[in-house]
Scaffold this active site. Structure first.
Site, PDB file in Angstrom:
ATOM      1  N   LYS A 156       0.932  -0.982  -0.023  1.00 57.79           N
ATOM      2  CA  LYS A 156       0.062  -0.091  -0.058  1.00 57.79           C
ATOM      3  C   LYS A 156       0.885   1.462   0.100  1.00 57.79           C
ATOM      4  O   LYS A 156       1.697   1.689   0.985  1.00 57.79           O
ATOM      5  CB  LYS A 156      -0.957   0.001   1.210  1.00 57.79           C
ATOM      6  CG  LYS A 156      -2.039   1.234   1.158  1.00 57.79           C
ATOM      7  CD  LYS A 156      -2.714   1.450   2.342  1.00 57.79           C
ATOM      8  CE  LYS A 156      -1.839   2.584   3.124  1.00 57.79           C
ATOM      9  NZ  LYS A 156      -1.612   3.836   2.362  1.00 57.79           N
TER      10      LYS A 156
ATOM     11  N   GLU B  30       9.244  15.813  16.341  1.00 58.69           N
ATOM     12  CA  GLU B  30       9.577  15.466  15.049  1.00 58.69           C
ATOM     13  C   GLU B  30       9.112  16.778  14.085  1.00 58.69           C
ATOM     14  O   GLU B  30       7.586  16.482  14.254  1.00 58.69           O
ATOM     15  CB  GLU B  30       9.557  14.031  14.461  1.00 58.69           C
ATOM     16  CG  GLU B  30      10.011  13.980  13.142  1.00 58.69           C
ATOM     17  CD  GLU B  30       9.604  12.499  12.720  1.00 58.69           C
ATOM     18  OE1 GLU B  30       8.621  11.792  12.899  1.00 58.69           O
ATOM     19  OE2 GLU B  30      10.719  11.690  12.072  1.00 58.69           O
TER      20      GLU B  30
ATOM     21  N   CYS C 167      13.169  10.797   7.812  1.00 58.48           N
ATOM     22  CA  CYS C 167      13.260  10.150   9.176  1.00 58.48           C
ATOM     23  C   CYS C 167      14.562  10.324   9.865  1.00 58.48           C
ATOM     24  O   CYS C 167      14.504  10.336  11.072  1.00 58.48           O
ATOM     25  CB  CYS C 167      13.051   8.833   9.008  1.00 58.48           C
ATOM     26  SG  CYS C 167      13.950   7.571   7.894  1.00 58.48           S
TER      27      CYS C 167
ATOM     28  N   GLU D   2       9.760   1.108  10.716  1.00 56.31           N
ATOM     29  CA  GLU D   2      10.885   2.294  10.351  1.00 56.31           C
ATOM     30  C   GLU D   2      10.065   3.277  10.734  1.00 56.31           C
ATOM     31  O   GLU D   2       9.501   3.839  10.024  1.00 56.31           O
ATOM     32  CB  GLU D   2      11.439   2.312   9.140  1.00 56.31           C
ATOM     33  CG  GLU D   2      11.982   0.982   8.721  1.00 56.31           C
ATOM     34  CD  GLU D   2      13.508   0.990   9.120  1.00 56.31           C
ATOM     35  OE1 GLU D   2      14.257   1.525   8.338  1.00 56.31           O
ATOM     36  OE2 GLU D   2      13.832   0.464  10.400  1.00 56.31           O
TER      37      GLU D   2
END
Lengths: 496, 497
Positions: free
Chosen positions: B189, B396, B299, B265
């Site tokens: 996906k 973040e 990331c 992750e």
């Protein structure tokens, strides 16, 4: 990758006959050349430049230069090395018609077998290409305030001496692990079959290998080969050939610079057929096990031990199959076998056949030359062979099957192991216990169960005892071409 | 390996907008579609078939059938899987310009980067893992007793892969390549913001000749299609890249369903530590890229830059310079370094965090707002005098906002670097060998860079400590996460060593 048969090119034009080093073709420094012969016609194909010590020195110099720490080869990403090897594989497949045809002319192997060899060799380059960026060292939790890691570094200049029975494949078996781990190579093809090695050398240049990484020196063992074995600037030597020469090379290492040595030598491999085997399956595999490639196979199943209950039937079925085999023009699709590689092998094999008859074995079929021109020999089967006969003890390297009778498993395992060879072996049986027991007991580097000669990119291959040491193919081959460097860094304080 | 970049295709033709199952293109069972938006113009590019549970069920059924014992995929030589993967690599390179253009259009990232980095990154994944296909060995093991024992590394089965929007093409392949090399089958996906390059990849997979059902792609949303994959009883493993918040949901979903293997992750707030003895120019430049690369949508962004006090002011000055010089604009302009952020949600979130920085007392050195008046462009923003307790130092941001914090000693900065629930990456800039190893071995992070940042390769394992994730991608460790070990023990009449 199509399965269609490439077109055969009879009388292919020979493009390269010179010595290859530093990505250039050179004449020999001595001016000497030697002829290479077509064993199907006994006629000369062409003359090839003959390397000797002086040429070896030049090639080794070029290789050393290419291995210097600041060189393009040493600076290249490992993945890029792998990519070059994939390119080489593509080029070999691009030129498959020509390569297979050149090999047929030079070696006498059948055209179809050579096509298969080119494909298998290209795939072997791809296999090793995949390893290039996966040569991992470790970090190790040592005692004390130290950070320790290992690197798997290439060894350096690797001399490689290959035989004439599978010229293209043997080159791939040697180049593959050496190049993917970052080494540089100096290869001496067999004097009987130098042509495809020189063509592939040109392909390595086309693929983009930097100068000096690949070097190919046609010539003879006692001169060029010995010069490599004795050379103080060669870091490693890998040899495939006879036990006799293997011992010379091992000694040469001791007398020179203690270069590391890997050897793939001869065999007298036992092929054990039990009474409960699928007999037709056993007969088929035993046939190709000895007759494939005109018996010119280091791991040929040259001692077929058949359990007494099925002995007569085995001989009968084997004779039928051997008699039906077509031995003739290697260009013809219907030819299962072409000629032996040269006069000297031909004479040797015929000599063994004579000794078999003299020592009292039963000649079941074959034993004769085919035609008057070309080194063709009929598939030959001896029955009632005894362990002490020459044909049961010495490597014939020809299409001669020895069939011996046995009673029980313990006995046959002892007899199978009663040789200083130890390259391969096989057992045919439906019984899982017997299969596992016998395969564990055979002193051989490769053991097949209900098949023979299954040797693939991924399977480690090599000898026990005097059949050699070291392994080719598979992951285990990589350590033959790397040396471990252990680095230990003092650190202020250890952190687990 | 930069070559001259060919001109982009500014209006690339959208060839595939449907769901890809069994090597066929189909509409959604519900009939619904969803739009994908160009973040430069804020306009809809096209509509894509929206997968939901019913479509996921079909895809998983196709994958399961392709994985049956006796199927073409299960009977295929491992070396042949490698050959197919290499062919895929060749086709991707053949279409490099088109794929990079499509990625740029859908994601907003500069085309030059998409061409030079994103597409080659994907190809590297494919070629690296192709090499492993026929090398996933088991062992034979000398167990006590009259037994012959060996292990097999079997493919784990149906892999549900959920990819993010920051490197859509590259990360899709980061999951697909090792899964296929290991012999698994995949239901992917892609992120709803960026489905287009994944769907184009599907067409290449079909062109290469992977058997039907081996790779299936279901575009759609997380709470519907994504959840359906994570809750499915016939999916054997999920590999997810995205936010920590969703990662936690996926972990729970595994427990609620069939205990499928989970690798995650997730996010990061990676500390980038610059000592006074570092090469200052070099460290400032690398730290700039560490944050601003991909519009800060990485990331592993070095989003807490810790600078030793002796060089702090100098470092801040250089950072401001770099931030001001960094060009923002049309991603198809080869001279532009930053495109827009991915969508309005991210855009608002980043601006909100910038506000919090101003309010909580950080010093805004440059940027701090929207760039232009159309498209989700944000100015390159630098905050100095940031302290650990500020939102911008803890959360973040995933945008072009650099935080520069001051530190005194090595022990102090290591403690502060580790004071986070994240643990994805870290870096240290120093010439001193002792400091380098001390930091590298103390920081709780899956990847540590020494005198570098962002250097990555499919051969090196990558993943998070703590809440930055579970498992590793890359290297032998990475591909073995797609294998399941089977131990076989055979009774033998008599053992011999």
């Amino acid at each position: 990758m199509s399965d269609a048969v490439p077109t055969a090119i009879r009388n292919p034009v020979v493009k390269y006959t010179q010595i290859f080093y530093n990505n250039e073709f050179h004449n020999s420094l001595s001016g000497k050349t030697f002829p290479t012969i077509d064993p199907a016609t006994e006629e000369k194909i062409t003359d090839v430049q003959e390397s000797d010590k002086a040429d070896v020195d030049e090639a080794v110099k070029a290789a050393r230069e290419a291995f210097k720490p600041s060189s393009p080869w040493r600076q290249m990403d490992a993945s890029a090395r792998g990519y070059l090897m994939c390119k080489l594989a593509d080029l070999m497949e691009r030129d498959i018609s020509y390569l297979a045809s050149l090999e047929t002319t030079d070696s006498g192997k059948t055209f179809l077998d050579n096509v298969a060899d080119v494909r298998a060799s290209a795939n072997l380059f791809r296999y090793y290409a995949g390893w290039a960026d996966k040569i991992n060292g470790k970090t190790i939790p040592v005692d004390g305030n130290f950070f320790t890691y290992t690197r798997q570094e290439p060894i350096g200049v690797c001399a490689q001496i290959i035989p004439w029975n599978y010229p293209i494949m043997m080159l791939a078996w040697k180049f593959g692990p050496a190049l993917c781990t970052g080494n540089v190579v100096v290869l001496k093809p067999a004097e009987q079959t130098p042509l495809t090695a020189l063509y592939i050398a040109a392909l390595t240049k086309e693929a983009g290998f930097p100068a000096g990484v690949v070097n190919v020196l046609p010539g003879f063992g006692p001169t060029a080969g010995a010069a490599l074995a004795d050379h103080m600037q060669v870091d490693k030597i890998a040899f495939t050939g006879s036990v006799e020469v293997g011992r010379l090379i091992q000694q040469a290492s001791g007398k020179s610079n203690l270069k590391s040595v890997t050897l793939e030598l001869g065999g007298k491999s036992p092929n054990i057929v039990l009474a409960d085997a699928d007999l037709e399956n056993a007969v088929n595999w035993a046939h190709s096990g000895i007759f494939f490639n005109m018996g010119q196979n280091c791991c040929a199943g040259s001692r077929v031990f058949v359990q007494e209950a099925v002995y007569d039937e085995f001989l009968e079925l084997s004779k039928k199959k051997a008699d039906a085999a077509v031995v003739g023009d290697p260009w013809e699709e219907k030819s299962e076998n072409g000629p032996q590689v040269d006069q000297s092998q031909f004479d040797r094999i015929m000599g063994y056949i004579e000794s078999g008859k003299k020592e009292g074995a039963t000649l079941v079929c074959g034993g004769t030359r085919v035609g008057k021109k070309g080194f063709f020999i009929r598939p030959t089967i001896f029955g009632n062979v005894q362990d002490n006969m020459k044909i049961a003890r010495e490597e014939i390297f020809g299409p001669v099957m020895q069939v011996l009778k046995f009673k029980d498993v313990e006995e046959v395992v002892e007899r199978a192991n009663n040789t200083f060879y130890g390259l391969a072996g096989a057992v045919f049986t439906k019984d899982i216990d017997k299969a596992l027991t016998i395969s564990s007991s055979l002193q051989a580097g490769s053991v097949w169960i209900n098949c023979y000669d299954v040797v693939l990119s991924q399977t480690p291959f090599g000898g026990f005892k005097m059949s050699g040491h070291g392994r080719e193919l598979g992951e285990d081959s990589l350590k033959e071409y790397t040396q471990v460097k252990c680095v230990t860094v003092k650190i202020p304080v250890k952190i687990s | 390996m930069e070559t001259a970049v060919p001109p982009p295709i500014i209006n690339p033709e959208i060839k595939f907008t449907q769901i890809f199952i069994n090597n066929e293109w189909v509409n959604s069972v519900s009939g619904r579609t969803f739009p994908t938006v160009n973040p430069v113009t804020e306009k809809v590019i096209c509509h894509i078939q929206e997968g939901d549970k019913a479509d996921v069920d079909k895809a998983v059924a196709a994958a399961t059938a392709a994985f049956e014992i006796g199927s073409p995929w299960r009977r295929m030589d491992a070396a042949q899987r490698a050959i197919l993967l290499h062919k895929l690599g060749d086709l991707i390179m053949r279409d490099q310009t088109y794929i990079a253009s499509l990625e740029s259009l859908d994601n907003g990232k500069p085309y030059k980067g998409a061409f030079n980095l994103d597409v080659p990154f994907g190809v590297k994944q494919v070629r690296y893992f192709a090499g492993w296909a026929d090398k996933l060995t088991g062992k034979t093991i000398p167990v006590p007793g009259d037994y012959f024992c060996y292990t097999r590394a079997e493919p784990v089965g149906v892999v549900g892969a959920i990819a993010p929007w920051n490197f859509p093409f590259g990360i899709a392949l980061q999951k697909i390549a090792p899964a296929l090399a290991a012999g698994c089958v995949v239901v992917l996906k892609p992120s709803e913001q960026t489905s287009l390059t994944a769907l184009y990849l599907a067409s290449l997979i079909k062109e290469v000749g992977f058997p039907p059902g081996v790779v299936n792609i279901v575009p759609g949303y997380g709470p519907t299609a994504g959840a359906a994959i994570c809750e499915h009883h016939d999916v054997d493993k999920v590999s997810f890249t995205g936010s920590t918040a969703v990662g936690k949901i996926i972990m729970a979903a595994s427990g609620k369903s069939n205990l499928k293997g989970v690798s995650l992750e997730l996010g990061g707030k990676s500390p980038n530590i610059v000592f006074a003895d570092a090469d200052l120019d070099y460290a400032a430049l690398m730290s700039h890229h560490a944050l601003f690369f991909n519009m800060g949508q990485c990331c592993v962004s070095g989003s807490r830059t810790y600078v030793q006090e002796e060089i702090y002011d100098e470092f801040v000055k250089k950072s401001i310079d770099y931030a001001k010089k960094r060009t923002i604009g049309d991603p198809f302009d080869l001279s532009v370094e930053n495109g827009p952020q991915i969508d309005s949600t991210q855009f608002k979130k980043i601006l909100g965090l910038i506000e919090s920085g101003k309010q909580q007392g950080a010093k805004l050195e440059c940027g701090g707002g929207r760039h232009g008046d159309k498209g989700y462009f944000i100015e390159n923003t630098v905050f100095s005098n940031v302290t650990d307790d500020m939102c911008i130092a803890k959360e973040e941001i995933f945008g072009p906002v650099q935080q520069i914090l001051k530190f005194k000693t090595i022990d102090d900065v290591i403690k502060r670097a580790n004071n986070t629930q994240y643990g994805l990456a870290a870096a240290v800039f120093t010439k001193d060998i002792d400091k380098a190893f001390a930091v590298a071995h103390s920081v709780k992070a899956g990847t540590v860079w020494v005198n570098s940042y962002l250097a990555a390769d499919p051969s090196a394992p990558f993943g998070g400590f703590k809440m930055s994730g579970i498992g590793r991608e890359g290297g032998e460790d990475g591909i073995r996460e797609f294998c399941e070990i089977k131990t076989v023990v055979v009774k033998v009449p008599q053992k011999n060593s």
